[in-house]
Write a protein that holds these residues in place. Sequence first.
Motif, PDB file in Angstrom:
ATOM      1  N   LEU A   1      82.113  26.270  77.099  1.00  0.00           N
ATOM      2  CA  LEU A   1      83.126  27.125  76.484  1.00  0.00           C
ATOM      3  C   LEU A   1      84.163  27.580  77.512  1.00  0.00           C
ATOM      4  CD1 LEU A   1      80.783  29.278  74.185  1.00  0.00           C
ATOM      5  CD2 LEU A   1      82.279  27.387  73.498  1.00  0.00           C
ATOM      6  N   GLU A   2      83.698  27.866  78.746  1.00  0.00           N
ATOM      7  CA  GLU A   2      84.625  28.262  79.813  1.00  0.00           C
ATOM      8  C   GLU A   2      85.594  27.135  80.164  1.00  0.00           C
ATOM      9  OE1 GLU A   2      82.217  29.475  83.067  1.00  0.00           O
ATOM     10  OE2 GLU A   2      81.545  31.337  82.095  1.00  0.00           O
TER      11      GLU A   2
ATOM     12  N   TRP B   1      79.665  22.351  68.954  1.00  0.00           N
ATOM     13  CA  TRP B   1      79.192  22.326  67.570  1.00  0.00           C
ATOM     14  C   TRP B   1      77.681  22.097  67.567  1.00  0.00           C
ATOM     15  CZ3 TRP B   1      82.247  23.026  63.245  1.00  0.00           C
ATOM     16  CH2 TRP B   1      83.623  22.994  63.448  1.00  0.00           C
ATOM     17  N   LEU B   2      76.994  22.798  66.681  1.00  0.00           N
ATOM     18  CA  LEU B   2      75.561  22.589  66.514  1.00  0.00           C
ATOM     19  C   LEU B   2      75.307  21.888  65.177  1.00  0.00           C
ATOM     20  CD1 LEU B   2      73.967  25.974  67.659  1.00  0.00           C
ATOM     21  CD2 LEU B   2      74.400  23.927  68.998  1.00  0.00           C
ATOM     22  N   MET B   3      74.424  20.897  65.183  1.00  0.00           N
ATOM     23  CA  MET B   3      74.024  20.240  63.935  1.00  0.00           C
ATOM     24  C   MET B   3      72.970  21.119  63.289  1.00  0.00           C
ATOM     25  SD  MET B   3      75.173  17.653  62.436  1.00  0.00           S
ATOM     26  CE  MET B   3      74.821  16.637  60.989  1.00  0.00           C
ATOM     27  N   SER B   4      73.449  22.282  62.797  1.00  0.00           N
ATOM     28  CA  SER B   4      72.567  23.318  62.279  1.00  0.00           C
ATOM     29  C   SER B   4      73.326  24.137  61.239  1.00  0.00           C
ATOM     30  CB  SER B   4      72.092  24.204  63.437  1.00  0.00           C
ATOM     31  OG  SER B   4      71.333  25.293  62.980  1.00  0.00           O
ATOM     32  N   THR B   5      72.599  25.010  60.549  1.00  0.00           N
ATOM     33  CA  THR B   5      73.249  25.886  59.566  1.00  0.00           C
ATOM     34  C   THR B   5      73.663  27.221  60.176  1.00  0.00           C
ATOM     35  OG1 THR B   5      71.060  26.667  58.877  1.00  0.00           O
ATOM     36  CG2 THR B   5      72.033  24.859  57.614  1.00  0.00           C
TER      37      THR B   5
ATOM     38  N   PRO C   1      72.977  30.583  67.413  1.00  0.00           N
ATOM     39  CA  PRO C   1      72.591  31.774  68.175  1.00  0.00           C
ATOM     40  C   PRO C   1      73.660  32.196  69.182  1.00  0.00           C
ATOM     41  CG  PRO C   1      71.480  29.843  69.058  1.00  0.00           C
ATOM     42  CD  PRO C   1      72.279  29.369  67.881  1.00  0.00           C
ATOM     43  N   PHE C   2      74.731  31.410  69.282  1.00  0.00           N
ATOM     44  CA  PHE C   2      75.769  31.694  70.266  1.00  0.00           C
ATOM     45  C   PHE C   2      77.084  32.049  69.562  1.00  0.00           C
ATOM     46  CE2 PHE C   2      73.010  28.358  72.001  1.00  0.00           C
ATOM     47  CZ  PHE C   2      72.501  29.001  73.118  1.00  0.00           C
ATOM     48  N   PRO C   3      77.830  32.995  70.128  1.00  0.00           N
ATOM     49  CA  PRO C   3      79.168  33.258  69.584  1.00  0.00           C
ATOM     50  C   PRO C   3      80.124  32.119  69.957  1.00  0.00           C
ATOM     51  CG  PRO C   3      78.775  34.582  71.557  1.00  0.00           C
ATOM     52  CD  PRO C   3      77.480  33.900  71.237  1.00  0.00           C
ATOM     53  N   CYS C   4      81.119  31.926  69.126  1.00  0.00           N
ATOM     54  CA  CYS C   4      82.154  30.901  69.381  1.00  0.00           C
ATOM     55  C   CYS C   4      81.602  29.478  69.345  1.00  0.00           C
ATOM     56  CB  CYS C   4      82.854  31.143  70.716  1.00  0.00           C
ATOM     57  SG  CYS C   4      83.617  32.764  70.844  1.00  0.00           S
TER      58      CYS C   4
END
Length: 616
Positions: free
Chosen positions: A167-168, A174-178, A181-184
């Motif tokens: 992110l920095e 992107w997570l292959m999830s619904t 647990p992380f912002p942004c």
Amino acid sequence: TVAGGILALFVSLKIFFPYFWEDLVFFLKRKRLKSMIKKRAKNGILTIIDLFTHRVGKIPHKPFLIYEGNVHTYEDVDRRSNRVAQVFLQYGALKKGDTVALLMCNGPDFIHVWFGLAKLGCVVAFLNFNVRSRSLLHCCNTCAAKAVVIGEDCLGSIETEFIFHLLENNITVWLMSTSSPFPCVGTILDKLDKVPDHPVSSHLRAANNGKCTAMYIFTSGSTGFPKAAIITHLRALSACLAFIQCGATSQDIMYLTLPLYHISASLLGIGGCIELGATCVLKKKFSASQFWNDCRKYNVTMFLYIGELCRYLCNQPRKEGDRVHKVRIALGNGIRPAVWKEFLMRFGPIKIFEFYGSTEGNVGFFNYTNKIGAVGRAGIFSKFLHSFELLKYDISKEELMKDKHGRFNMFFSVTLSWPAGEPGLLVTQVTREAPFSGYVGNNEASEKKLLRNVFVKGDVYFNTGDLLVMDDNGFLYFTDRVGDTFRWKGENVATVEVAEIITMMDFIQEANVYGVNVKNCEGRIGMAAVVLKPNQAFDGERLYKHLVDFLPSYARPRFVRIMDAMQITPTFKHQKMHLVDEGFNPEIISEPLYFLHEPSCSYVPLTREIYKNVAS
């Protein structure tokens, strides 16, 4: 007279050119497949996605993937990948030519995301989920990734700092999830039902020609950080043809256990099924105990192997039904001759097609005659397919040998007659027909793989880094990787050959041979890490006698390390670097160590006293 002439011709060919007809059939098949790719290009099939879309139109309801008992048809995969493309189109701000890194385990969603991104014209970079955060970050920076897609099952194995570093660096995650647990950090699965499953515009993925970049596949990184090999659309489509050369058809069912980030699984496996219009039984990971049960359950007829996979199958307890299956084709590289023979004797007359190639290489070899031990063949017509040479290589200096005029010495040229025998460094000529695309973001590493002005001014050759031998019949055999072969007592020792001899012992299941440094000694001395068979004890006397019978004194390992399990790479190859670094010091190594003690005619336990005597 005519009949006599034809008979004489056939007899002459059989005597002087025993593999003439096999060479001719293979040559004609290669030429036909090459023409087929060119003809398809004129009809607009320039990419794997073009080929996949073409297959969907012809066999939409045929099973494409079978994963954990669930069937995904060609149309199912097409529609699901359409949804993935729509998600990135609406939420991802990606454009044609952007690089997106994929960090996912085996599963249908790996292919859905890969195809979805490819439909947007993105270049997909396959990341090895076994490497750690520092290497992963290097990979993302090297290929200039604009985004990274992480599978939910990979999330637990990566460090939180890796996400924040991405992110920095302004890399979208992107997570292959619904949920995340992380912002942004974006999610994909929860958005799939919110977008249509119809195709995105075809102009987004349109490739100008086959030389455009399709994907980046990373090398193993055994000599440093992984390097991103550039795979063009033409190279990808060519790799998809491997199983056709084995005689596979659309009726075959493939069993795929290799990691999809590897070129063998993604292009030869998934791409090969698309080319054939066949079905693929996909596994999350390889399991030796489940292998044959799965083959019987799904009526598997062919599989891909790499490295030590076949050895692990042979190491399983014998069963009455070992030959009860429908498997007829095995394609891969890295099977050792002894394992090859044992595999055929135990599991039946399966045609094993061993090939030679590398992720970034520009030429490959194919053992189309099923000759045990060979990785390929330089047949009568080889000079019309590719140009390669075997150059003399100085193991001790780790450099190519040159003549007095500064030109490289060669054992063999595809265009000349040659004396068979010693191993030589394989180099392949870089031409328009066999280009070397190099590594993205690493021009220095790309240039290091090239040899210039080898025979004439201006010529360019790709340095494979592999030592090969050719026999009198033109069969090529892999000897060793440059750097794995070591020199002791003025002689070259091939680790693969020594390991083969060691594993002939009935109490040894696996052997990994390497050279270690000894203080004030020139070269490296032989050492073997071995795994014993279940309920078997190490017998130093028998091993000593066996090695004396089969190996010259300089090739016999002076040290043996007993291990509970052999450490391997994700592609089933033995890891050597950490073993070399640890050497034979009993103060560092907690596992049993043995020393070749000639007065006792045995391998004896390596005590601290013996170690100090050797070291001094």
